[in-house]
Scaffold this motif. Structure first.
Motif, mmCIF file in Angstrom:
data_model
loop_
_atom_site.group_PDB
_atom_site.id
_atom_site.type_symbol
_atom_site.label_atom_id
_atom_site.label_comp_id
_atom_site.label_asym_id
_atom_site.label_seq_id
_atom_site.Cartn_x
_atom_site.Cartn_y
_atom_site.Cartn_z
ATOM 1 N N PHE A 5 0.595 -1.087 0.063
ATOM 2 C CA PHE A 5 -0.120 -0.042 0.110
ATOM 3 C C PHE A 5 0.867 1.169 0.095
ATOM 4 C CE2 PHE A 5 -1.941 3.751 2.158
ATOM 5 C CZ PHE A 5 -3.389 3.722 1.405
ATOM 6 N N LEU A 6 2.042 1.161 0.606
ATOM 7 C CA LEU A 6 3.037 2.498 0.913
ATOM 8 C C LEU A 6 4.312 1.870 0.864
ATOM 9 C CD1 LEU A 6 3.597 5.421 1.179
ATOM 10 C CD2 LEU A 6 2.985 5.014 3.560
ATOM 11 N N ASN A 7 5.100 2.521 0.178
ATOM 12 C CA ASN A 7 6.609 1.936 0.156
ATOM 13 C C ASN A 7 7.258 3.488 -0.036
ATOM 14 O OD1 ASN A 7 9.027 1.162 -0.635
ATOM 15 N ND2 ASN A 7 8.361 -0.300 -2.306
ATOM 16 N N PHE A 8 8.182 3.489 1.091
ATOM 17 C CA PHE A 8 8.958 4.745 1.119
ATOM 18 C C PHE A 8 10.307 4.750 0.216
ATOM 19 C CE2 PHE A 8 7.164 4.637 5.143
ATOM 20 C CZ PHE A 8 6.425 5.886 4.960
ATOM 21 N N SER A 9 10.766 3.342 -0.569
ATOM 22 C CA SER A 9 11.762 3.232 -0.816
ATOM 23 C C SER A 9 12.523 3.870 -1.885
ATOM 24 C CB SER A 9 12.285 1.672 -1.006
ATOM 25 O OG SER A 9 11.875 1.504 -2.187
ATOM 26 N N GLN A 10 11.515 4.299 -2.979
ATOM 27 C CA GLN A 10 12.073 5.176 -4.003
ATOM 28 C C GLN A 10 12.279 6.547 -3.551
ATOM 29 O OE1 GLN A 10 11.938 4.478 -7.284
ATOM 30 N NE2 GLN A 10 11.265 2.171 -7.086
ATOM 31 N N MET A 11 11.380 7.285 -2.639
ATOM 32 C CA MET A 11 11.567 8.625 -2.271
ATOM 33 C C MET A 11 12.586 8.684 -1.414
ATOM 34 S SD MET A 11 8.063 9.862 -0.594
ATOM 35 C CE MET A 11 7.411 8.401 -0.415
ATOM 36 N N HIS A 12 13.078 7.672 -0.637
ATOM 37 C CA HIS A 12 14.265 7.622 0.613
ATOM 38 C C HIS A 12 15.434 7.525 -0.095
ATOM 39 C CE1 HIS A 12 11.549 7.607 4.532
ATOM 40 N NE2 HIS A 12 11.322 8.824 3.644
ATOM 41 N N THR A 13 15.504 6.529 -1.324
ATOM 42 C CA THR A 13 16.778 6.283 -1.844
ATOM 43 C C THR A 13 17.503 7.536 -2.522
ATOM 44 O OG1 THR A 13 16.036 3.807 -2.235
ATOM 45 C CG2 THR A 13 17.984 4.644 -3.599
ATOM 46 N N LYS A 18 21.446 13.199 1.498
ATOM 47 C CA LYS A 18 21.057 14.635 2.170
ATOM 48 C C LYS A 18 20.641 14.211 3.476
ATOM 49 C CE LYS A 18 20.241 17.423 -1.734
ATOM 50 N NZ LYS A 18 20.156 16.794 -3.077
ATOM 51 N N MET A 19 19.604 12.933 3.562
ATOM 52 C CA MET A 19 19.204 12.662 5.207
ATOM 53 C C MET A 19 20.429 12.282 6.129
ATOM 54 S SD MET A 19 15.919 13.336 5.117
ATOM 55 C CE MET A 19 14.878 12.349 6.039
ATOM 56 N N VAL A 20 21.380 11.303 5.610
ATOM 57 C CA VAL A 20 22.509 11.053 6.260
ATOM 58 C C VAL A 20 23.253 12.160 6.700
ATOM 59 C CG1 VAL A 20 24.476 9.728 6.379
ATOM 60 C CG2 VAL A 20 22.474 8.856 5.479
ATOM 61 N N ASN A 21 23.411 13.313 5.928
ATOM 62 C CA ASN A 21 24.054 14.476 6.052
ATOM 63 C C ASN A 21 23.336 15.211 7.171
ATOM 64 O OD1 ASN A 21 26.220 16.299 5.676
ATOM 65 N ND2 ASN A 21 24.428 17.617 4.799
ATOM 66 N N ALA A 22 21.941 15.463 7.041
ATOM 67 C CA ALA A 22 21.053 16.040 7.996
ATOM 68 C C ALA A 22 21.224 15.518 9.426
ATOM 69 C CB ALA A 22 19.537 15.894 7.752
ATOM 70 N N PHE A 238 15.405 16.389 9.405
ATOM 71 C CA PHE A 238 14.950 15.648 8.337
ATOM 72 C C PHE A 238 13.923 16.088 7.529
ATOM 73 C CE2 PHE A 238 16.072 11.767 11.208
ATOM 74 C CZ PHE A 238 17.360 11.477 10.677
ATOM 75 N N LEU A 239 12.955 16.979 8.333
ATOM 76 C CA LEU A 239 12.006 17.710 7.528
ATOM 77 C C LEU A 239 12.483 18.858 6.704
ATOM 78 C CD1 LEU A 239 9.235 17.506 10.412
ATOM 79 C CD2 LEU A 239 9.104 16.695 8.031
ATOM 80 N N ASN A 240 13.467 19.523 7.095
ATOM 81 C CA ASN A 240 14.320 20.468 6.392
ATOM 82 C C ASN A 240 14.756 19.968 4.917
ATOM 83 O OD1 ASN A 240 14.130 22.834 8.001
ATOM 84 N ND2 ASN A 240 15.955 22.309 9.195
ATOM 85 N N VAL A 241 15.196 18.765 4.775
ATOM 86 C CA VAL A 241 15.448 18.243 3.829
ATOM 87 C C VAL A 241 14.088 17.862 2.781
ATOM 88 C CG1 VAL A 241 16.431 16.026 2.619
ATOM 89 C CG2 VAL A 241 17.604 16.996 4.610
ATOM 90 N N LYS A 242 13.330 17.197 3.363
ATOM 91 C CA LYS A 242 12.196 16.636 2.879
ATOM 92 C C LYS A 242 11.253 17.948 2.087
ATOM 93 C CE LYS A 242 10.947 12.024 3.771
ATOM 94 N NZ LYS A 242 10.059 11.009 4.265
ATOM 95 N N LEU A 243 11.166 19.012 3.033
ATOM 96 C CA LEU A 243 10.127 20.073 2.478
ATOM 97 C C LEU A 243 10.519 20.460 1.301
ATOM 98 C CD1 LEU A 243 8.249 21.869 2.933
ATOM 99 C CD2 LEU A 243 9.560 23.429 4.539
ATOM 100 N N ASN A 244 12.237 20.190 0.847
ATOM 101 C CA ASN A 244 12.257 20.792 -0.383
ATOM 102 C C ASN A 244 11.878 19.983 -1.618
ATOM 103 O OD1 ASN A 244 14.281 23.056 0.188
ATOM 104 N ND2 ASN A 244 15.626 21.472 1.014
ATOM 105 N N TYR A 245 11.411 18.684 -1.487
ATOM 106 C CA TYR A 245 10.967 17.665 -2.327
ATOM 107 C C TYR A 245 9.432 17.648 -2.491
ATOM 108 C CZ TYR A 245 15.802 16.377 -2.695
ATOM 109 O OH TYR A 245 17.278 16.235 -2.881
ATOM 110 N N LEU A 246 8.645 18.465 -1.422
ATOM 111 C CA LEU A 246 7.267 18.302 -1.325
ATOM 112 C C LEU A 246 6.672 18.695 -2.653
ATOM 113 C CD1 LEU A 246 4.913 17.538 0.524
ATOM 114 C CD2 LEU A 246 4.968 19.685 1.139
ATOM 115 N N ASP A 247 6.864 19.549 -3.320
ATOM 116 C CA ASP A 247 6.312 20.153 -4.298
ATOM 117 C C ASP A 247 6.438 19.094 -5.726
ATOM 118 O OD1 ASP A 247 5.053 22.482 -3.533
ATOM 119 O OD2 ASP A 247 6.776 23.782 -3.849
#
Ligand code: PLP
Length: 368
Positions: A5-13, A18-22, A238-247
């Motif tokens: 139903f939900l899979n983060f792997s594409q988004m997170h790969t 950037k997330m490790v850096n965060a 983590f959210l600082n990174v992800k917010l850049n991808y939201l759009d």
């Protein structure tokens, strides 16, 4: 095929580095609560939400609770909530001792029906909490007009609708004070629990930021009975990174939804989402409806397709709310939605061949 139903792997790969850096930034900073990364996120999220203030908090339920606290809502109050929403909307009302008053949704959009709100208003009504369910914004202009007329506050529950817009104005910027969630599965999700309150009121923003931190503005000076409901530095960064991808992710959600809409319309008795005029729907979940819902869910499961039901039991029939004294039949639209809704996989990274398989499976269920 096996399509969860939900899979983060594409988004997170894609954002892994950037997330490790965060993580490393926070780890090496030696500062983990109420620091620079939270301030940065609050600035970023306020800008994104087109409001003056964003206050990071522990989760969406707490964001709702703190919003009600900031408005001084208490036992005497009634608070209007939709009859079909995630239970958190009502739980927050119960936390402050107030009574949730349920109003039925519009059968097409699934959101609270503005034309039914006034009948539910009494002298005790203090707040309306519209929920932008599944990512579709409510008709906020109508709701705010009603609230103004009756001198009632509005709290948007924006947990499912980051980046959604109604008549060009972003959700989370309409109400007096608004709550959102960064639960991992939301459109903007942390790697754990998180939430935020958004507002243009300096007074309400200050109240929330004091209440989330033990009722204290200055360390060890406590001016009110507060809570520990803070967003930590790691989640904020983590959210600082992800917010850049939201759009970008929102665009991808819409694209996938549009393919479902085009392909599934007219198949069997399926109802695809109805988007109201002026709404930009961000498809937090893609909900279809069918009278054969249970059979269909089993069929898809056998084909390896994960689905969920949002939500199988409406608020008024939950055991937790038995003391409100409702029975089956009291909110027929909410009950009908609970009995017929099914959510299909939809997330950034869902592959075209996976979506094609889901669509052809739905067609073969109805057409043989
Ligand atoms: C997820 C959700 C919440 C609660 O958010 P949490 O972060 O899980 O506490 C509240 N309201 C709605 C509509 C939600 O979908």
């Amino acid at each position: 095929m096996n399509i969860p139903f939900l899979n983060f792997s594409q988004m997170h790969t894609k954002i892994r580095e950037k997330m490790v850096n965060a993580f490393e930034e926070v780890y090496d900073s030696n500062w983990y609560i109420l620091g620079e990364k939270l301030k940065e996120f609050e600035t970023n999220y306020a800008y994104f939400s087109n409001v003056k203030y964003a206050i990071g908090v522990s989760n969406g339920l707490d964001a709702l609770h703190l919003s009600l606290e900031a408005l001084s809502i208490n036992e005497e109050a009634e608070v209007i909530v939709p009859s079909n929403t995630y239970i958190a909307t009502a739980l927050a009302v119960s936390f402050v001792g107030a009574t949730p008053v349920l109003v039925e949704p519009d059968i097409k959009s699934y959101n609270i029906d503005p034309d039914k709100i006034e009948a539910a208003i009494t002298s005790k009504t203090k707040v309306i909490i519209p929920v932008h369910l599944y990512g579709q914004p409510c008709q906020m202009d109508k709701i705010i007009n009603i609230a103004n007329k009756h001198k009632i506050a509005v709290i948007e529950d924006n947990a499912q609708a980051h980046a959604a817009k109604y008549k060009g104005k972003i959700t989370g910027s309409w109400g007096d004070i608004n709550a959102t969630s960064f639960y991992p599965g939301k459109n903007l999700g942390a790697l754990g629990d998180g939430g935020a309150v958004t507002t243009n009121s300096q007074e309400l923003a200050k109240k929330v930021s004091i209440l989330r931190n033990y009722g204290s503005e200055k360390k060890y000076y406590n001016q009110t009975i507060g809570f520990n409901k803070r967003l930590d530095e790691l989640q904020a960064n983590f959210l600082n990174v992800k917010l850049n991808y939201l759009d970008e992710w929102t665009c991808e959600r819409k694209k996938i939804a549009n393919i479902y809409n085009a392909e599934l319309k007219g198949v069997g008795d399926l109802k695809v989402p109805y988007v109201i005029e002026g709404a930009s729907h961000v498809y937090h979940v893609y909900v279809i409806r069918s009278k054969k819902r249970d059979e269909l869910q089993k069929y898809l499961f056998k084909k390896g397709i994960g689905t969920l039901i949002h939500y199988p039991i409406p608020l008024h029939l939950q055991e937790a709310y038995s003391k409100l004294g409702f029975k089956a039949g009291d909110f027929p639209i909410a009950e009908r939605l609970a009995n017929t809704s099914l959510s299909l996989p939809l997330y950034p990274g869902l592959r075209p061949e996976e979506q094609e398989f889901i669509i052809s499976s739905l067609k073969s269920f109805f057409n043989g």
